[in-house]
Design a protein around this motif. Structure first.
Motif, PDB file in Angstrom:
ATOM      1  N   ALA A 135       0.821  -1.216   0.000  1.00  0.00           N
ATOM      2  CA  ALA A 135       0.000   0.000   0.000  1.00  0.00           C
ATOM      3  C   ALA A 135       0.854   1.265   0.000  1.00  0.00           C
ATOM      4  N   ARG A 136       2.042   1.186   0.607  1.00  0.00           N
ATOM      5  CA  ARG A 136       2.925   2.358   0.686  1.00  0.00           C
ATOM      6  C   ARG A 136       3.886   2.449  -0.493  1.00  0.00           C
ATOM      7  N   ALA A 137       3.975   1.401  -1.319  1.00  0.00           N
ATOM      8  CA  ALA A 137       4.941   1.376  -2.405  1.00  0.00           C
ATOM      9  C   ALA A 137       4.534   2.344  -3.514  1.00  0.00           C
ATOM     10  N   THR A 138       5.531   2.909  -4.169  1.00  0.00           N
ATOM     11  CA  THR A 138       5.272   3.781  -5.316  1.00  0.00           C
ATOM     12  C   THR A 138       4.827   2.946  -6.508  1.00  0.00           C
ATOM     13  N   LYS A 139       5.522   1.834  -6.763  1.00  0.00           N
ATOM     14  CA  LYS A 139       5.182   0.905  -7.835  1.00  0.00           C
ATOM     15  C   LYS A 139       5.363  -0.523  -7.339  1.00  0.00           C
ATOM     16  N   LEU A 144       4.731 -12.712 -12.505  1.00  0.00           N
ATOM     17  CA  LEU A 144       3.643 -13.550 -12.993  1.00  0.00           C
ATOM     18  C   LEU A 144       2.321 -12.865 -12.656  1.00  0.00           C
ATOM     19  N   PRO A 145       1.233 -13.231 -13.308  1.00  0.00           N
ATOM     20  CA  PRO A 145      -0.067 -12.718 -12.867  1.00  0.00           C
ATOM     21  C   PRO A 145      -0.300 -13.094 -11.404  1.00  0.00           C
ATOM     22  N   VAL A 146      -0.576 -12.119 -10.551  1.00  0.00           N
ATOM     23  CA  VAL A 146      -0.699 -12.349  -9.107  1.00  0.00           C
ATOM     24  C   VAL A 146      -2.167 -12.591  -8.761  1.00  0.00           C
ATOM     25  N   ARG A 147      -2.427 -13.728  -8.104  1.00  0.00           N
ATOM     26  CA  ARG A 147      -3.809 -14.145  -7.868  1.00  0.00           C
ATOM     27  C   ARG A 147      -4.469 -13.416  -6.705  1.00  0.00           C
ATOM     28  N   ASN A 148      -3.706 -12.991  -5.719  1.00  0.00           N
ATOM     29  CA  ASN A 148      -4.307 -12.334  -4.555  1.00  0.00           C
ATOM     30  C   ASN A 148      -3.997 -10.844  -4.527  1.00  0.00           C
ATOM     31  N   LEU A 149      -3.946 -10.237  -5.693  1.00  0.00           N
ATOM     32  CA  LEU A 149      -3.602  -8.825  -5.789  1.00  0.00           C
ATOM     33  C   LEU A 149      -4.792  -7.956  -5.398  1.00  0.00           C
ATOM     34  N   PRO A 150      -4.663  -7.117  -4.365  1.00  0.00           N
ATOM     35  CA  PRO A 150      -5.773  -6.239  -3.987  1.00  0.00           C
ATOM     36  C   PRO A 150      -6.116  -5.274  -5.126  1.00  0.00           C
ATOM     37  N   LEU A 153      -4.446  -1.845  -5.635  1.00  0.00           N
ATOM     38  CA  LEU A 153      -3.085  -1.698  -6.154  1.00  0.00           C
ATOM     39  C   LEU A 153      -3.044  -1.641  -7.673  1.00  0.00           C
ATOM     40  N   ALA A 154      -4.179  -1.790  -8.331  1.00  0.00           N
ATOM     41  CA  ALA A 154      -4.194  -1.966  -9.780  1.00  0.00           C
ATOM     42  C   ALA A 154      -3.461  -0.859 -10.525  1.00  0.00           C
ATOM     43  N   ASP A 155      -3.565   0.387 -10.033  1.00  0.00           N
ATOM     44  CA  ASP A 155      -2.973   1.503 -10.768  1.00  0.00           C
ATOM     45  C   ASP A 155      -1.463   1.617 -10.577  1.00  0.00           C
ATOM     46  N   LYS A 156      -0.879   0.817  -9.701  1.00  0.00           N
ATOM     47  CA  LYS A 156       0.570   0.914  -9.476  1.00  0.00           C
ATOM     48  C   LYS A 156       1.313  -0.361  -9.837  1.00  0.00           C
ATOM     49  N   VAL A 157       0.613  -1.383 -10.349  1.00  0.00           N
ATOM     50  CA  VAL A 157       1.238  -2.669 -10.653  1.00  0.00           C
ATOM     51  C   VAL A 157       1.697  -2.719 -12.102  1.00  0.00           C
ATOM     52  N   VAL A 158       2.922  -3.197 -12.307  1.00  0.00           N
ATOM     53  CA  VAL A 158       3.529  -3.282 -13.632  1.00  0.00           C
ATOM     54  C   VAL A 158       4.109  -4.686 -13.831  1.00  0.00           C
ATOM     55  N   MET A 159       3.827  -5.295 -14.976  1.00  0.00           N
ATOM     56  CA  MET A 159       4.394  -6.607 -15.294  1.00  0.00           C
ATOM     57  C   MET A 159       5.780  -6.415 -15.904  1.00  0.00           C
ATOM     58  N   THR A 160       6.815  -6.774 -15.150  1.00  0.00           N
ATOM     59  CA  THR A 160       8.186  -6.673 -15.661  1.00  0.00           C
ATOM     60  C   THR A 160       8.806  -8.028 -15.935  1.00  0.00           C
ATOM     61  N   GLY A 161       8.337  -9.072 -15.233  1.00  0.00           N
ATOM     62  CA  GLY A 161       9.022 -10.348 -15.248  1.00  0.00           C
ATOM     63  C   GLY A 161      10.040 -10.406 -14.117  1.00  0.00           C
ATOM     64  N   ASN A 162      10.684 -11.559 -13.980  1.00  0.00           N
ATOM     65  CA  ASN A 162      11.654 -11.775 -12.916  1.00  0.00           C
ATOM     66  C   ASN A 162      13.061 -11.579 -13.473  1.00  0.00           C
ATOM     67  N   TYR A 370       4.676   0.017 -20.609  1.00  0.00           N
ATOM     68  CA  TYR A 370       4.578  -1.106 -19.687  1.00  0.00           C
ATOM     69  C   TYR A 370       3.201  -1.749 -19.776  1.00  0.00           C
ATOM     70  N   GLU A 371       3.189  -3.031 -19.546  1.00  0.00           N
ATOM     71  CA  GLU A 371       1.945  -3.787 -19.528  1.00  0.00           C
ATOM     72  C   GLU A 371       1.315  -3.656 -18.144  1.00  0.00           C
ATOM     73  N   GLU A 372       0.225  -2.936 -18.074  1.00  0.00           N
ATOM     74  CA  GLU A 372      -0.417  -2.732 -16.778  1.00  0.00           C
ATOM     75  C   GLU A 372      -1.187  -3.993 -16.377  1.00  0.00           C
ATOM     76  N   VAL A 373      -1.143  -4.332 -15.109  1.00  0.00           N
ATOM     77  CA  VAL A 373      -1.791  -5.513 -14.595  1.00  0.00           C
ATOM     78  C   VAL A 373      -2.948  -5.092 -13.715  1.00  0.00           C
ATOM     79  N   THR A 374      -4.123  -5.573 -14.030  1.00  0.00           N
ATOM     80  CA  THR A 374      -5.296  -5.149 -13.270  1.00  0.00           C
ATOM     81  C   THR A 374      -5.953  -6.284 -12.526  1.00  0.00           C
ATOM     82  N   SER A 375      -5.431  -7.498 -12.659  1.00  0.00           N
ATOM     83  CA  SER A 375      -6.040  -8.632 -11.947  1.00  0.00           C
ATOM     84  C   SER A 375      -4.980  -9.619 -11.538  1.00  0.00           C
TER      85      SER A 375
END
Length: 375
Positions: A135-139, A144-150, A153-162, A370-375
């Motif tokens: 909640a406090r993170a900037t990004k 991987l697609p995260v299954r329990n993503l609140p 957080l949708a507007d700050k999540v970015v798919m980069t890979g590992n 960047y590929e935005e992740v919403t789910s």
């Protein structure tokens, strides 16, 4: 003076290896890179490509014993104080955290100090420490697609890979050739301490159920615990199977690239390496994980058609023998799975994460889409 980027990671390879990859990339881009971690990672201190390594007090929240919880809170508080002092002295442009409770004090201290923070989640299920910090993170960067993503957080999540280390990238373009029936079949087996123990038990049992002709095709490279080496070696010699057994393989990516099939646990780092190199796998998720992160990781490659996950409690010697016999006689299945794995690979993950760091600090000259992740 070079501008400083601070990294923080838990004391295991799954957390430290992607941090190591990012450190190398940021160094190449002209940044001073420093690492905050706990004493478990001290053995990596000389090898980690950081200009300085800071050991910070930390602890893991576990159980409900009030005295234990109080001790943990005090250690986390002390670690936050230590991290705050270092941040005040070093004035980094950003803090990048790679998960594990040792990241909590540095990431929390950075948020309190107004330092931009990027949280990296490697697994398909967000870990407890990362959930507390997200909640406090900037990004929030994900592999991987995260299954329990609140949803918050949708507007700050970015798919980069590992981020992958250079020794993985060096073999990522090795072509895959599925062996035809009768040709040598290279099998790689590994999986951490508990995984090595389980595989050392079940593999010899399963391979004993194959025919003499099938066993003659096999060339096995397998990780074993030191106390199991002699027993497994004797079993394979009795079965007439060529095998190389070690407690640890420093050149594991090269071994992966040489394999026709991998049998392993389903840690995020392993899955991302399998995908980058493009190798089919039988995955046996670690059964002790509280939130089944490895089970969810494995489902990602299963859904892509790149792997065959089996729960440890469901994997008998008979079932494993049947799976091996099927894959050894149907090269098309191996080819299709290898191609599917390769499609999911993100060999540019370290560049994408470094770009995100620069974007977050306002220093990016060229910001990629960047590929935005919403789910």
């Amino acid at each position: 003076m070079k501008p400083t980027i601070m990294l923080t990671a838990g004391g295991t390879g799954g957390h430290l290896f992607p941090a190591e990859a990012l450190a190398g990339e940021l160094s190449r881009r002209g940044y001073r890179v420093e690492l905050m971690t706990d004493e478990r990672a001290d053995k990596y201190g000389s090898a980690f490509p950081a200009d300085e390594v800071h050991l910070i007090q930390s602890d893991t929240l576990r159980g409900r014993n009030p005295f234990r919880l109080m001790k943990t809170v005090l250690k986390l508080g002390l670690g936050t104080f230590q991290a705050r002092k270092i941040l005040k002295q070093k004035q980094p442009l950003a803090m990048v955290g790679f998960g594990g409770y040792p990241t909590f004090p540095p990431m929390f201290a950075a948020a309190l100090a107004g330092v931009p923070t990027i949280l990296h989640e490697a697994n398909a299920v967000m870990g407890r420490a990362n959930r507390l910090l997200a909640a406090r993170a900037t990004k929030v960067a994900v592999s991987l697609p995260v299954r329990n993503l609140p949803s918050t957080l949708a507007d700050k999540v970015v798919m980069t890979g590992n981020p992958l280390r250079d020794n993985v990238l060096a073999v990522s373009e090795t072509p895959f050739h599925a062996p035809e029936v009768g040709e040598p079949f290279h099998l790689l087996v590994f999986g951490g301490s508990q995984g090595a123990r389980f595989f050392s038990s079940i593999l010899p049992e399963a391979l004993a159920l194959l025919t003499t002709e099938e066993r003659a095709r096999l060339a096995i490279v397998q990780q074993c615990r030191s106390e199991d080496l002699a027993t497994v070696e004797q079993a394979y010699q009795k079965l007439g199977i060529a095998a190389q057994l070690e407690t640890f393989f420093k050149d594991l990516p090269q071994r992966m690239a040489s394999a026709h099939l991998v049998i392993s646990r389903a840690g995020a780092g392993t899955l991302c390496e399998l995908a980058a190199i493009g190798r089919p796998a039988i995955l046996v998720p670690y059964p002790g994980a509280v939130e089944d992160d490895q089970g969810n990781n494995a489902k990602f490659l299963e859904d892509a058609g790149a792997a065959w996950p089996v729960r440890q409690k469901e994997l008998s010697a008979d079932r494993l023998a049947d799976m091996l016999r099927d894959l050894m006689t149907t090269p098309a299945k191996l080819r299709d799975a290898a191609t599917a794995a390769k499609r999911e690979g993100r060999p540019d993950a370290v560049q994408r994460l470094a770009d995100l760091v620069e974007q977050t600090t306002g220093r990016a000259e060229h910001v990629r889409e960047y590929e935005e992740v919403t789910s």
